[in-house]
Design a protein around this motif. Structure first.
Motif, PDB file in Angstrom:
ATOM      1  N   UNK A 390       0.818  -1.215   0.000  1.00 41.20           N
ATOM      2  CA  UNK A 390       0.000   0.000   0.000  1.00 41.20           C
ATOM      3  C   UNK A 390       0.851   1.264   0.000  1.00 41.20           C
ATOM      4  N   UNK A 391       2.176   1.115   0.079  1.00 40.29           N
ATOM      5  CA  UNK A 391       3.075   2.267   0.047  1.00 40.29           C
ATOM      6  C   UNK A 391       3.239   2.780  -1.380  1.00 40.29           C
ATOM      7  N   UNK A 392       3.735   3.997  -1.487  1.00 40.27           N
ATOM      8  CA  UNK A 392       4.053   4.548  -2.807  1.00 40.27           C
ATOM      9  C   UNK A 392       5.244   3.808  -3.396  1.00 40.27           C
ATOM     10  N   UNK A 393       5.408   3.912  -4.702  1.00 40.34           N
ATOM     11  CA  UNK A 393       6.536   3.261  -5.369  1.00 40.34           C
ATOM     12  C   UNK A 393       7.867   3.786  -4.827  1.00 40.34           C
ATOM     13  N   UNK A 394       7.895   5.068  -4.507  1.00 42.69           N
ATOM     14  CA  UNK A 394       9.120   5.669  -3.963  1.00 42.69           C
ATOM     15  C   UNK A 394       9.469   5.041  -2.614  1.00 42.69           C
ATOM     16  N   UNK A 398      12.748   1.895  -1.212  1.00 45.67           N
ATOM     17  CA  UNK A 398      13.703   2.048  -0.110  1.00 45.67           C
ATOM     18  C   UNK A 398      13.779   0.818   0.792  1.00 45.67           C
ATOM     19  N   UNK A 399      12.967  -0.188   0.507  1.00 50.88           N
ATOM     20  CA  UNK A 399      12.942  -1.371   1.377  1.00 50.88           C
ATOM     21  C   UNK A 399      12.600  -2.618   0.575  1.00 50.88           C
ATOM     22  N   UNK A 400      12.805  -3.768   1.193  1.00 49.82           N
ATOM     23  CA  UNK A 400      12.422  -5.020   0.568  1.00 49.82           C
ATOM     24  C   UNK A 400      10.992  -5.382   0.954  1.00 49.82           C
ATOM     25  N   UNK A 401      10.312  -6.056   0.059  1.00 50.23           N
ATOM     26  CA  UNK A 401       8.958  -6.507   0.370  1.00 50.23           C
ATOM     27  C   UNK A 401       9.017  -7.575   1.453  1.00 50.23           C
TER      28      UNK A 401
END
Length: 467
Positions: A390-394, A398-401
Motif C-alpha cells: 500500500x506504500x508509494x513506489x518511492x 527504499x525497502x524489501x517486500x
C-alpha cells in the motif's frame, strides 16, 4: 568397550568439556602412531563457523539415552588443542571467513575480506599452491560455492571475497593449480559473459553436475564438479545428507598417486546454520562432518602416510547449549526434523493449517499454543506485506517486500529453540578460540594453544618450505 574419556581442558572456551565423560566406544583405536617422516598426503578440514559449543552439542545430540554413558564422538577422539582466530589489527579481534581462511592457508594475518593477500593487498603463497609446486596433486571439496571465501583463499588471490566472478575466472586465468574441485557454483561458472565450464573441458578436465556421476569419473583425469546454482542444498534438504563425506571419499580416491596430494575439505554450512541461528541445520551439518571424519579415520588407518587436520576459521552465532537460566538441553527433538526450518517454513506459509497438519509437516506434535503462535507469525507476515504493497513506489524502493516465509522461518526456529532450550547470542561471528583436531602422521605437532597462522606454518614446514 567402555572407557573413561576426559575432555582436554585448555582454556575457558572449552569449559563445556570440563566434566569427565564416561563413554562407550566402538571406535578405531589403532590409528598408526606418528613417525618423523613427512606425510605423503595432507588433508586440511575446515569446519566453517564451528566453535567448541558445536562439537559439545553434537556429542549430546548423538548420545544414546538407553545407556548410562555419554558416548564419545569422532571429534572427542582427536582433540589436540585450541587456535586463536583474530585477524590483522585493522580489522579488530573478530575475523571473517576470508581473513580466517588466509591465516590457515598462508600463515599471515590480514584484513577481513582478503583472499590470500596481505594487508597491502599483495598476493601471498598458500599451502595448496606450494603443495602443487612440490609435485603433489591438489583438490578442494566444499558444500558452499567453490569460489566462496575459504576455498578461494587456498586456490587464488583477490582483494575482496565479494568478487565472485573474478575469483572464479582466476581459477583458470592465473594458471590451474587444482586437479579436483567439487561443490556448488553454476551461477559463477556458466555466465552470459563467460562459460568457464567449457574452458575447463578444453583444458582436459572432466565436468560433472550431479552426484551420481561421481562414481563414473575417469581415473587420473582432473575434474570439475558443480552440483548447485550457488551452495549445495542444506544437509537436511539434500538428496544425500552426507554429501561432504561422499565427495571427500571420491576425492581421496581420485587424487591418490605416488607423489601424494593436498586436499582441502570445508564443511561450509555449519557457518550458514550458525548465521541463521538454526540448531536443527547445524546438527545435520555437524553429522555430515562427523561422517567425513569417521571416513578419514579409516583412510588414515589404511594409508598411514596421511595427515588429517581439522579446525575452524571462527565460531558463528554464539551458540549456547542451554538458555534462559535453565540447566537443561533437550536435543532429542532434532532427530525428528527431516527438513530444514527454511523448507518447513515454505510449507507452513502456504495456507491456514490445523494443529494436526502443522504437526505432520514438522514431524513432531505441537501444542495448541504453539500452533497458534505459528499462525500469528503468518498473519503478521501477511499484514506487513500488505502494508508494503500500500506504500508509494518511492517508499517501496527504499525497502524489501516483507516475506511471509521469512516470518514463518523465524517462528519455526523459535519453536525449535524453545523445545530444545537452545540459545544464541549473535547472527554473526564471535571471537572465541576454536578447537584443533588431528590424526595420522605428524599429528602431534598441532597440539596445545596455537594461532591460526601456526597451522599453516606447520603445514608449510611439512611440505618442505622454510618460513
Amino acid at each position: 568397550m567402555n572407557k573413561l574419556f576426559t575432555c582436554i581442558t585448555i582454556t575457558l572456551a572449552l569449559t563445556a568439556c570440563n566434566a569427565t565423560v564416561k563413554t562407550n566406544t566402538t571406535s578405531i583405536t589403532n590409528i598408526p602412531e606418528t613417525s618423523v617422516e613427512t606425510p605423503k598426503n595432507i588433508i586440511m578440514v575446515v569446519a566453517d563457523g564451528m566453535g567448541p559449543a558445536y562439537t559439545t552439542a553434537y556429542r549430546y545430540f548423538k548420545d544414546d539415552k538407553t545407556t548410562a554413558h555419554i558416548e564419545e564422538t569422532v571429534f572427542d577422539r582427536h582433540l589436540l588443542g585450541l587456535s586463536s582466530t583474530y585477524p590483522a589489527r585493522e580489522s579488530g579481534y573478530i575475523t571473517d571467513s576470508a581473513a580466517g581462511a588466509t591465516a590457515l592457508s598462508a600463515g599471515i594475518k590480514t584484513y577481513n575480506g582478503a583472499i590470500a593477500v596481505d594487508v597491502n593487498k599483495k598476493p601471498v603463497n598458500t599451502v595448496l599452491q606450494w603443495a602443487k609446486k612440490q609435485g603433489k596433486k591438489t583438490g578442494v571439496v566444499v558444500t558452499s560455492q567453490v569460489n566462496h571465501a575459504t576455498p578461494a583463499a587456498y586456490i587464488t588471490h583477490n582483494e575482496s571475497r565479494e568478487n565472485y566472478n573474478a575469483i572464479a575466472d582466476s581459477y583458470l586465468d592465473n594458471g590451474i593449480n587444482t586437479d579436483l574441485i567439487l561443490g556448488g557454483g553454476w551461477k559463477y561458472f556458466i555466465r552470459e559473459d563467460r562459460n568457464l565450464v567449457s574452458e575447463y573441458i578444453q583444458a582436459d578436465f572432466q565436468y560433472i553436475d550431479n552426484y551420481q556421476a561421481i562414481s563414473q569419473l575417469a581415473p587420473q583425469k582432473p575434474v570439475l564438479g558443480l552440483f548447485a546454482e550457488v551452495g549445495l542444498p542444506a544437509a537436511l534438504d539434500d538428496s544425500n545428507p552426507h554429501r561432504l563425506s561422499m565427495m571427500t571419499k571420491a576425492a581421496t580416491s581420485h587424487l591418490a598417486n605416488d607423489n601424494g596430494f593436498f586436499l582441502l575439505v570445508e564443511a561450509s554450512q555449519v557457518d550458514w546454520a550458525g548465521h541463521g541461528n538454526d540448531i536443527a541445520s547445524a546438527m545435520a551439518e555437524m553429522d555430515d562432518l562427523a561422517k567425513t571424519m569417521e571416513y578419514l579415520e579409516l583412510y588414515v588407518k589404511n594409508n598411514p602416510d596421511t595427515l588429517v587436520v581439522l579446525t575452524a576459521d571462527h565460531s558463528t552465532g554464539g551458540l549456547t547449549v542451554a538458555a534462559n537460566g535453565k540447566y537443561i538441553w533437550q536435543p532429542a527433538l532434532l532427530h525428528q526434523i527431516k527438513k530444514s526450518p527454511k523448507t518447513l517454513a515454505k510449507q507452513l506459509a502456504k495456507s491456514d493449517l490445523t494443529q494436526n497438519e502443522i504437526s505432520t509437516i514438522l514431524n513432531f506434535e505441537v501444542s495448541k499454543l504453539e500452533a497458534q503462535q505459528l499462525q500469528q507469525a503468518k498473519y503478521k507476515g501477511f499484514e506487513q506485506r500488505e502494508k508494503y504493497r500500500n506504500l508509494s513506489k518511492t517508499a517501496q524502493a527504499k525497502m524489501k517486500e516483507p516475506s511471509v516465509e521469512k516470518f514463518m522461518h523465524k517462528a519455526v526456529k523459535r519453536l525449535i529453540d524453545s523445545r530444545t532450550n537452545t540459545g544464541w547470542t549473535s547472527g554473526g561471528h564471535t571471537g572465541i578460540d576454536v578447537p584443533i583436531y588431528a590424526l595420522g602422521k605428524q599429528h602431534d605437532i598441532f597440539s596445545g594453544q596455537l594461532d591460526n597462522t601456526d597451522i599453516a606454518e606447520k603445514l608449510f614446514s611439512l611440505l618442505g618450505k622454510k618460513q
